[in-house]
Motif scaffolding. Structure first.
Motif, short mmCIF file in Angstrom:
data_model
loop_
_atom_site.label_atom_id
_atom_site.label_comp_id
_atom_site.label_asym_id
_atom_site.label_seq_id
_atom_site.Cartn_x
_atom_site.Cartn_y
_atom_site.Cartn_z
N UNK A 1 -18.29 45.22 33.89
CA UNK A 1 -18.58 45.28 35.32
C UNK A 1 -17.74 46.40 35.94
N UNK A 2 -17.52 46.34 37.24
CA UNK A 2 -16.82 47.42 37.95
C UNK A 2 -15.34 47.10 38.08
N UNK A 3 -14.48 47.95 37.53
CA UNK A 3 -13.04 47.73 37.62
C UNK A 3 -12.54 47.89 39.06
N UNK A 4 -13.26 48.63 39.87
CA UNK A 4 -12.87 48.79 41.27
C UNK A 4 -12.93 47.46 42.02
N UNK A 5 -13.74 46.53 41.56
CA UNK A 5 -13.86 45.23 42.21
C UNK A 5 -13.08 44.14 41.49
N UNK A 6 -12.87 44.32 40.18
CA UNK A 6 -12.14 43.33 39.39
C UNK A 6 -11.41 44.04 38.26
N UNK A 7 -10.07 43.94 38.18
CA UNK A 7 -9.29 44.74 37.24
C UNK A 7 -9.28 44.19 35.81
N UNK B 1 -17.22 34.47 35.32
CA UNK B 1 -16.31 34.36 36.46
C UNK B 1 -15.08 35.24 36.27
N UNK B 2 -14.63 35.40 35.03
CA UNK B 2 -13.41 36.17 34.77
C UNK B 2 -13.59 37.65 35.11
N UNK B 3 -14.77 38.19 34.82
CA UNK B 3 -14.98 39.62 35.01
C UNK B 3 -15.61 39.97 36.36
N UNK B 4 -16.40 39.06 36.92
CA UNK B 4 -17.11 39.41 38.14
C UNK B 4 -16.74 38.56 39.35
N UNK B 5 -16.28 37.32 39.13
CA UNK B 5 -15.92 36.47 40.25
C UNK B 5 -16.58 35.11 40.17
N UNK C 1 -22.29 41.82 44.02
CA UNK C 1 -21.42 42.91 44.50
C UNK C 1 -21.17 43.93 43.39
N UNK C 2 -20.92 43.44 42.16
CA UNK C 2 -20.70 44.35 41.04
C UNK C 2 -21.96 45.15 40.74
N UNK C 3 -23.11 44.50 40.78
CA UNK C 3 -24.36 45.22 40.53
C UNK C 3 -24.59 46.29 41.60
N UNK C 4 -24.30 45.95 42.85
CA UNK C 4 -24.40 46.95 43.93
C UNK C 4 -23.50 48.14 43.64
N UNK C 5 -22.27 47.86 43.20
CA UNK C 5 -21.29 48.93 42.99
C UNK C 5 -21.70 49.83 41.82
N UNK C 6 -22.11 49.21 40.70
CA UNK C 6 -22.51 50.01 39.54
C UNK C 6 -23.72 50.87 39.88
N UNK C 7 -24.67 50.30 40.61
CA UNK C 7 -25.85 51.08 40.99
C UNK C 7 -25.46 52.25 41.89
N UNK C 8 -24.54 52.01 42.81
CA UNK C 8 -24.14 53.06 43.75
C UNK C 8 -23.38 54.19 43.04
#
Length: 373
Positions: free
Chosen positions: A238-244, A270-274, A282-289
């Motif tokens: 997923x996106x590290x900007x949203x979850x480290x 839940x561990x990687x995305x929430x 939110x992660x899908x939005x971020x990766x697409x953007x």
């Protein structure tokens, strides 16, 4: 490399009902209930997924079934997250079955244990011919879908399964392996790919085995993206900007992945995305953007032992996630890429590159002792 992706068209819209001819006046019976926008989005999600099903990038189903004395996936199996009825309710058209090895495996057991995992997955598929079909190529994935079955793709497997041998890679490929994770070996480490590691990638391209870069070091990811003539997958990132989380990708690598036409398959964990469905969205939005709509996919990670966000407990939940994305303004074209089109494009490209490479290049006989001495 030319992009081999066929054009995706929006599914035909349902025709509106004709406007009735004028008739006698009928009094309004009273207040009308407000339409439920959520129900409308869910209905649209089911319609879209019927035409563009989910290619799920990671499943631990075979190993989960190993713990059961008896099971029937065709009728339903409550002891696991995945069975044929739930796959159909979730509109899953393809399932990547993990051959990753358990932690603490004894030294020297990687090849044998991987063969056992592969044999187990093939046994599960053979036991459910009405619902599942083994798929080695993009064409076989489509054939399975057209026959109403879930196409099962074998992999990812861990790189340690090769035992530093390209001959083992070829044998595993002949048995159906389609995805290999480039991490956890001396030739794919924190320092990146060694000369032998680069030869592994070239041989994977020649065979049509896809590189999985989830869990790989940034150096390995960067070199594999530059070297591979086939787009790569990140089957659980997923996106590290949203979850480290260490397996999530920073924006820099997401941008590089998008430029290389690879696919980041966002895991429903839940561990990687929430903890909630909206966190996954939110992660899908971020990766697409960041990487573009051609670079995003889905990875259920069901039956892998991971905890899942609320609302995404099993393989039947995909329509609810797609409905959330519709409410966020995702177009049907982008959703068709997310669920099916991007993975199918990568599989088709790998098949094409492999056919071309086999005409130009013989099987590699390189040894790690020769290249990395």
């Amino acid at each position: 490399m030319a992009d081999l992706q066929d054009e995706l068209h929006d599914p035909p819209e349902v025709c509106e009902l004709p406007v009735p001819l004028a008739g006698p006046y009928v009094p309004d019976p009273g207040p009308h209930p407000e339409p439920d926008p959520g129900a409308d989005a869910l209905e649209r999600a089911h319609v879209l997924l019927a035409g563009h099903p989910v290619a799920d990038g990671y499943s631990g189903l075979p190993r989960a079934l190993r713990q059961l004395p008896w099971y029937d996936l065709q009728l339903g199996e409550s002891a696991v997250d995945t069975d044929v009825p739930r796959l159909r309710r979730g509109h899953v058209g393809a399932l990547f079955c993990s051959l990753h090895l358990p932690d603490g495996l004894a030294a020297g057991r990687a090849v044998g244990a991987t063969l056992e995992e592969l044999d187990l997955a093939r046994t599960v598929i053979a036991a459910h011919p009405e619902g599942m079909s083994l798929a080695r190529t993009a064409g076989q994935v489509l054939d399975a879908r057209n026959c109403g079955r879930v196409a099962v793709v074998l992999g990812p497997a861990t790189a340690a399964a090769l035992d530093d041998s390209l001959a083992v890679l070829r044998v595993l490929h002949s048995l159906g392996l389609r995805v290999l994770t480039l991490a956890g070996t001396s030739w794919a480490s924190e320092a990146g790919l060694t000369r032998f590691g680069e030869e592994v990638v070239r041989e994977m391209n020649r065979l049509g085995v896809l590189a999985d870069l989830s869990g790989a070091s940034d150096a390995t990811i960067g070199r594999a993206l530059a070297l591979s003539r086939t787009p790569v997958l990140c089957t659980r990132s997923a996106a590290r900007a949203l979850s480290p989380h260490p397996d999530n990708l920073p924006d820099r690598l997401l941008t590089e992945l998008g430029a290389a036409k690879g696919v980041c398959m966002v895991p429903l964990t839940a561990e990687q995305t929430g903890p909630a469905l909206r966190d996954v969205a939110d992660h899908l939005d971020h990766v697409r953007a960041v990487a573009g709509p051609d670079c995003v996919g889905l990875s259920g990670t069901f039956d892998s032992g991971a905890a899942h966000p609320q609302g995404l407990a099993d393989a039947s939940a995909y329509p609810h996630l797609v409905a959330e994305l519709l409410r966020r303004g995702w177009t049907e074209t982008d959703l068709a890429l997310l669920t099916w089109g991007n993975v199918q494009r990568v599989l088709r490209t790998a098949d094409f590159v492999a056919r071309a490479a086999q005409e130009r290049r013989e099987a590699s006989t390189a040894r790690i002792t020769d290249l990395d001495a």
